[in-house]
Design a protein around this motif. Sequence first.
Motif, PDB file in Angstrom:
ATOM      1  N   GLY A  12       0.803  -1.021   0.076  1.00 59.47           N
ATOM      2  CA  GLY A  12       0.088  -0.011   0.084  1.00 59.47           C
ATOM      3  C   GLY A  12       0.755   1.284   0.108  1.00 59.47           C
ATOM      4  N   ASP A  13      -0.170   2.540   0.141  1.00 57.43           N
ATOM      5  CA  ASP A  13       0.583   3.731   0.141  1.00 57.43           C
ATOM      6  C   ASP A  13       0.849   4.246   1.247  1.00 57.43           C
ATOM      7  OD1 ASP A  13       0.980   6.333  -0.191  1.00 57.43           O
ATOM      8  OD2 ASP A  13      -0.387   6.930  -1.950  1.00 57.43           O
ATOM      9  N   LEU A  14       2.045   4.270   1.846  1.00 51.01           N
ATOM     10  CA  LEU A  14       2.536   4.586   3.125  1.00 51.01           C
ATOM     11  C   LEU A  14       2.218   5.942   3.692  1.00 51.01           C
ATOM     12  CD1 LEU A  14       5.826   2.935   3.715  1.00 51.01           C
ATOM     13  CD2 LEU A  14       3.671   1.886   3.925  1.00 51.01           C
ATOM     14  N   ALA A  15       2.066   6.798   2.910  1.00 49.78           N
ATOM     15  CA  ALA A  15       1.876   8.381   3.093  1.00 49.78           C
ATOM     16  C   ALA A  15       0.418   8.589   2.955  1.00 49.78           C
ATOM     17  CB  ALA A  15       2.718   9.377   1.947  1.00 49.78           C
ATOM     18  N   HIS A  16      -0.438   7.861   2.115  1.00 44.67           N
ATOM     19  CA  HIS A  16      -1.854   8.297   2.075  1.00 44.67           C
ATOM     20  C   HIS A  16      -2.944   7.356   2.518  1.00 44.67           C
ATOM     21  CE1 HIS A  16       0.153  10.921  -0.803  1.00 44.67           C
ATOM     22  NE2 HIS A  16      -0.402  11.789  -0.507  1.00 44.67           N
ATOM     23  N   ALA A  17      -2.446   6.066   2.917  1.00 41.03           N
ATOM     24  CA  ALA A  17      -3.372   5.225   3.302  1.00 41.03           C
ATOM     25  C   ALA A  17      -4.180   5.555   4.703  1.00 41.03           C
ATOM     26  CB  ALA A  17      -2.748   3.791   3.570  1.00 41.03           C
ATOM     27  N   GLY A  18      -5.367   5.185   4.860  1.00 42.52           N
ATOM     28  CA  GLY A  18      -6.076   5.720   5.915  1.00 42.52           C
ATOM     29  C   GLY A  18      -5.337   5.387   7.295  1.00 42.52           C
ATOM     30  N   HIS A  19      -4.574   4.103   7.253  1.00 43.31           N
ATOM     31  CA  HIS A  19      -3.961   3.530   8.448  1.00 43.31           C
ATOM     32  C   HIS A  19      -2.555   2.985   7.785  1.00 43.31           C
ATOM     33  CE1 HIS A  19      -7.209   4.427  11.203  1.00 43.31           C
ATOM     34  NE2 HIS A  19      -8.009   3.869  10.190  1.00 43.31           N
ATOM     35  N   VAL A  20      -1.568   2.865   8.550  1.00 45.51           N
ATOM     36  CA  VAL A  20      -0.466   2.048   8.290  1.00 45.51           C
ATOM     37  C   VAL A  20      -0.008   1.361   9.483  1.00 45.51           C
ATOM     38  CG1 VAL A  20       1.289   3.852   8.847  1.00 45.51           C
ATOM     39  CG2 VAL A  20       2.040   2.017   7.474  1.00 45.51           C
ATOM     40  N   VAL A  21       0.123   0.177   9.201  1.00 48.70           N
ATOM     41  CA  VAL A  21       0.646  -0.793  10.656  1.00 48.70           C
ATOM     42  C   VAL A  21       2.174  -1.179  10.375  1.00 48.70           C
ATOM     43  CG1 VAL A  21      -0.445  -2.852   9.447  1.00 48.70           C
ATOM     44  CG2 VAL A  21      -0.086  -2.621  12.110  1.00 48.70           C
ATOM     45  N   LEU A  22       2.977  -0.993  11.426  1.00 47.88           N
ATOM     46  CA  LEU A  22       4.213  -1.710  11.294  1.00 47.88           C
ATOM     47  C   LEU A  22       4.117  -3.325  12.065  1.00 47.88           C
ATOM     48  CD1 LEU A  22       7.215  -1.124  11.108  1.00 47.88           C
ATOM     49  CD2 LEU A  22       7.364  -0.453  13.309  1.00 47.88           C
ATOM     50  N   ALA A  23       4.378  -4.347  11.211  1.00 47.78           N
ATOM     51  CA  ALA A  23       4.238  -5.582  11.653  1.00 47.78           C
ATOM     52  C   ALA A  23       5.418  -6.241  11.980  1.00 47.78           C
ATOM     53  CB  ALA A  23       3.259  -6.383  10.559  1.00 47.78           C
ATOM     54  N   LEU A  24       5.474  -6.866  13.132  1.00 48.47           N
ATOM     55  CA  LEU A  24       6.810  -7.457  13.751  1.00 48.47           C
ATOM     56  C   LEU A  24       6.695  -8.977  13.883  1.00 48.47           C
ATOM     57  CD1 LEU A  24       7.304  -4.840  16.601  1.00 48.47           C
ATOM     58  CD2 LEU A  24       7.805  -4.837  14.203  1.00 48.47           C
ATOM     59  N   HIS A  25       7.777  -9.621  13.240  1.00 53.32           N
ATOM     60  CA  HIS A  25       7.558 -11.154  13.102  1.00 53.32           C
ATOM     61  C   HIS A  25       7.946 -11.657  14.488  1.00 53.32           C
ATOM     62  CE1 HIS A  25      11.859 -11.605  13.042  1.00 53.32           C
ATOM     63  NE2 HIS A  25      11.900 -10.626  12.201  1.00 53.32           N
TER      64      HIS A  25
ATOM     65  N   ALA B 137      -2.225   0.185   4.939  1.00 49.94           N
ATOM     66  CA  ALA B 137      -0.820   0.075   4.415  1.00 49.94           C
ATOM     67  C   ALA B 137      -0.065  -0.930   5.594  1.00 49.94           C
ATOM     68  CB  ALA B 137      -0.151   1.257   4.039  1.00 49.94           C
ATOM     69  N   VAL B 138       0.891  -1.578   5.091  1.00 45.64           N
ATOM     70  CA  VAL B 138       1.615  -2.727   5.863  1.00 45.64           C
ATOM     71  C   VAL B 138       2.950  -2.516   5.634  1.00 45.64           C
ATOM     72  CG1 VAL B 138       2.170  -5.052   6.689  1.00 45.64           C
ATOM     73  CG2 VAL B 138      -0.074  -4.469   6.018  1.00 45.64           C
ATOM     74  N   VAL B 139       4.034  -2.212   6.989  1.00 46.91           N
ATOM     75  CA  VAL B 139       5.361  -2.361   6.692  1.00 46.91           C
ATOM     76  C   VAL B 139       5.637  -3.298   7.575  1.00 46.91           C
ATOM     77  CG1 VAL B 139       7.552  -1.172   7.079  1.00 46.91           C
ATOM     78  CG2 VAL B 139       5.608  -0.070   6.356  1.00 46.91           C
ATOM     79  N   ALA B 140       6.226  -4.413   7.011  1.00 44.28           N
ATOM     80  CA  ALA B 140       6.767  -5.639   7.618  1.00 44.28           C
ATOM     81  C   ALA B 140       8.350  -5.736   7.855  1.00 44.28           C
ATOM     82  CB  ALA B 140       6.265  -6.952   7.139  1.00 44.28           C
ATOM     83  N   PRO B 141       9.179  -5.308   9.022  1.00 50.51           N
ATOM     84  CA  PRO B 141      10.576  -4.815   8.770  1.00 50.51           C
ATOM     85  C   PRO B 141      11.306  -6.318   9.287  1.00 50.51           C
ATOM     86  CG  PRO B 141       9.773  -3.951  10.512  1.00 50.51           C
ATOM     87  CD  PRO B 141       8.457  -4.769   9.849  1.00 50.51           C
ATOM     88  N   ASN B 142      12.638  -6.449   8.800  1.00 48.13           N
ATOM     89  CA  ASN B 142      13.179  -7.560   9.177  1.00 48.13           C
ATOM     90  C   ASN B 142      14.471  -6.587  10.196  1.00 48.13           C
ATOM     91  OD1 ASN B 142      12.093  -9.762   8.430  1.00 48.13           O
ATOM     92  ND2 ASN B 142      13.173  -9.622   6.256  1.00 48.13           N
TER      93      ASN B 142
ATOM     94  N   PRO C 178       1.031   6.025  13.131  1.00 50.47           N
ATOM     95  CA  PRO C 178       1.359   4.337  12.867  1.00 50.47           C
ATOM     96  C   PRO C 178       0.876   3.690  13.887  1.00 50.47           C
ATOM     97  CG  PRO C 178       3.314   5.667  12.350  1.00 50.47           C
ATOM     98  CD  PRO C 178       2.168   6.546  13.030  1.00 50.47           C
ATOM     99  N   MET C 179       0.466   2.157  13.531  1.00 44.28           N
ATOM    100  CA  MET C 179      -0.260   1.376  14.540  1.00 44.28           C
ATOM    101  C   MET C 179       0.829   0.105  14.421  1.00 44.28           C
ATOM    102  SD  MET C 179      -4.163   0.927  12.978  1.00 44.28           S
ATOM    103  CE  MET C 179      -3.772   0.401  11.653  1.00 44.28           C
ATOM    104  N   LEU C 180       0.746  -0.616  15.625  1.00 42.87           N
ATOM    105  CA  LEU C 180       1.618  -1.685  15.820  1.00 42.87           C
ATOM    106  C   LEU C 180       0.986  -3.086  15.869  1.00 42.87           C
ATOM    107  CD1 LEU C 180       3.802  -0.273  18.693  1.00 42.87           C
ATOM    108  CD2 LEU C 180       4.678  -1.269  16.723  1.00 42.87           C
ATOM    109  N   TYR C 181       1.408  -4.081  15.388  1.00 43.76           N
ATOM    110  CA  TYR C 181       0.906  -5.407  15.376  1.00 43.76           C
ATOM    111  C   TYR C 181       2.325  -6.295  15.628  1.00 43.76           C
ATOM    112  CZ  TYR C 181      -0.167 -10.109  13.783  1.00 43.76           C
ATOM    113  OH  TYR C 181      -0.220 -11.392  13.804  1.00 43.76           O
ATOM    114  N   GLY C 182       1.907  -7.280  16.254  1.00 47.07           N
ATOM    115  CA  GLY C 182       3.216  -8.536  16.533  1.00 47.07           C
ATOM    116  C   GLY C 182       2.626  -9.841  16.981  1.00 47.07           C
ATOM    117  N   ALA C 183       3.215 -10.750  16.798  1.00 47.83           N
ATOM    118  CA  ALA C 183       2.919 -12.196  17.338  1.00 47.83           C
ATOM    119  C   ALA C 183       4.171 -12.882  18.100  1.00 47.83           C
ATOM    120  CB  ALA C 183       2.296 -13.013  16.051  1.00 47.83           C
ATOM    121  N   SER C 184       3.794 -13.333  19.123  1.00 45.50           N
ATOM    122  CA  SER C 184       4.914 -13.934  19.855  1.00 45.50           C
ATOM    123  C   SER C 184       6.220 -13.103  20.385  1.00 45.50           C
ATOM    124  CB  SER C 184       5.433 -15.264  18.942  1.00 45.50           C
ATOM    125  OG  SER C 184       6.209 -16.378  19.809  1.00 45.50           O
TER     126      SER C 184
END
Length: 530
Positions: free
Chosen positions: A295-308, A332-337, A382-388
């Motif tokens: 997605g579009d990080l600048a204009h999306a209604g929401h962006v989530v930083l997803a942590l593995h 929008a999703v940003v899934a960083p390593n 930004p929002m946060l998401y993570g599992a484990s």
Amino acid sequence: MRPWGDENAWSSAVPTDDGNLLLARAGILLVVPEADGTVAAVHELAVAPGENVRLVAGGTPGTAALAFRTTSTGRTTVWRLSGRAETPERVADVPGEFTGGVWLDGGLLAVASSDGARTVVLNLSDGTVRPLPGLSPGEHLLLAAPQAGTLITAQKREGVLRLGSRRRDHDALTVFPGRLNAVEGTVVPLALDPSGRHLALSVTRGVRSTALLYDLVEDSTREIEPAGVLLPVAHWNAAGLHLVRSAPDLPPQPVTVPDPLTATALTGHGRTGWSPARSRSFTGPGGPVEAIVYGDLAHAGHVVLALHGGPEAAWRLTFDPLFQRLAADGIAVVAPNQRGSTGYGAAHRDAIRGAWGGADLADVIHLGRTLAAERVSGSCPPMLYGASYGAYLALLAAAAEPGLWSRAAVVAPFLSGRALYEDGPESVRRMLDRLGGQEEIVDDHLGSRDLLRLADRLRLPLLLVHGDQDPIIPVSHSRRLRERLARTGHRDTALTYLEVPGAGHDPLTDHEGHAVLEQLVAFLRVGPRP
């Protein structure tokens, strides 16, 4: 019957010779695809339910795959799958827990114990097992070309796991080719050709993988670009090299390379109707951080930083049902390593050994600030998401900079490395010992990385999800965190607690996983409900 695309970390897949796909979850599915990659039919095969059902591609006529499942009594049950929509045949019940499988000649299958301590040969005709002779201590069998008598093994030499080749003769010596063991990246042997001369491997570097062919005679290599990620299953016969490929917009799909010795790229990945994704390198406080972006990080209604999870894991450019669901809702999703992830060399991976919530937390905070700066004026933070482990890291990030995030959704968090060591299973304690997870970081800004101590800093809307049958991270950790948050008394803390009955470590795919997924997506889209 579960719908197609409901995959998780426990899923495994095997392509059949006629172009279909066998999938193992809590049971077995036979997926029949159309030529364009869409699904024509899905059949649920009658295998006893339970997690950790694993598949091994068939090596004899009439056997598309074998399914392995360890029972609660510590035995491994084996079924034969024909590749058709019919009831699997139960062929063996073996004492001990075994994983993987390498076909030998005469309907014999070499299987390894889950701890890697021994390799035995399973005779499918009578269900008996016997030791596999000829291997050195600590040498594990990975692949075999039965007719040629070629074996591919792995053994730790001078502290490094190295790949070797040998003949099946009892007195043969294993050779460890220098060129093969000098390949950069995470190397996974996939299949040997019937002649036993060519070895197909998957090589992962960062978020991408490629297929590598190694010539055992000429000691040479060549690559085939997969345009996605290769799953660690394959089969090589007279019809060609059969692989399973995936991409962000492509669920696992079988692909056959008729002449792999001349091919340069895999074909057949067209438009599938799923949302595409791209990789992006962000500047981090300790060096570049690669991420997968939807997605579009600048204009999306929401962006989530997803942590593995992990921490020794990484996001790859493969199909992810959760990210697809978020993208479909305009999130929008940003899934960083971040540091601690695998696939970027030892220094990147080992940056958090003995320092959980150190370098990786610094990367996450830096990425959060970067995303906030890129958002258009007035948009939601930004929002946060993570599992484990990602859930633990997300909560640390929320506590470290409460004003940076709009809300956080976490699945199966633990309270601290020390608390997890006290309460977790033996397999988790071994990981904590190996990675220094019990060692504490204490600094002036955040103090020790204990979520109970940091609970009064968690002032954002929070969704906390945990399966009450989680065998990895006890649900008591989420219960204790919920109780501690309830005692903080912060009026601006909105806690939504969701304990999923009967669910294990991945409640988004267990049992009523679709309902849990919908609640998580709704929380990220609109926030907590009254």
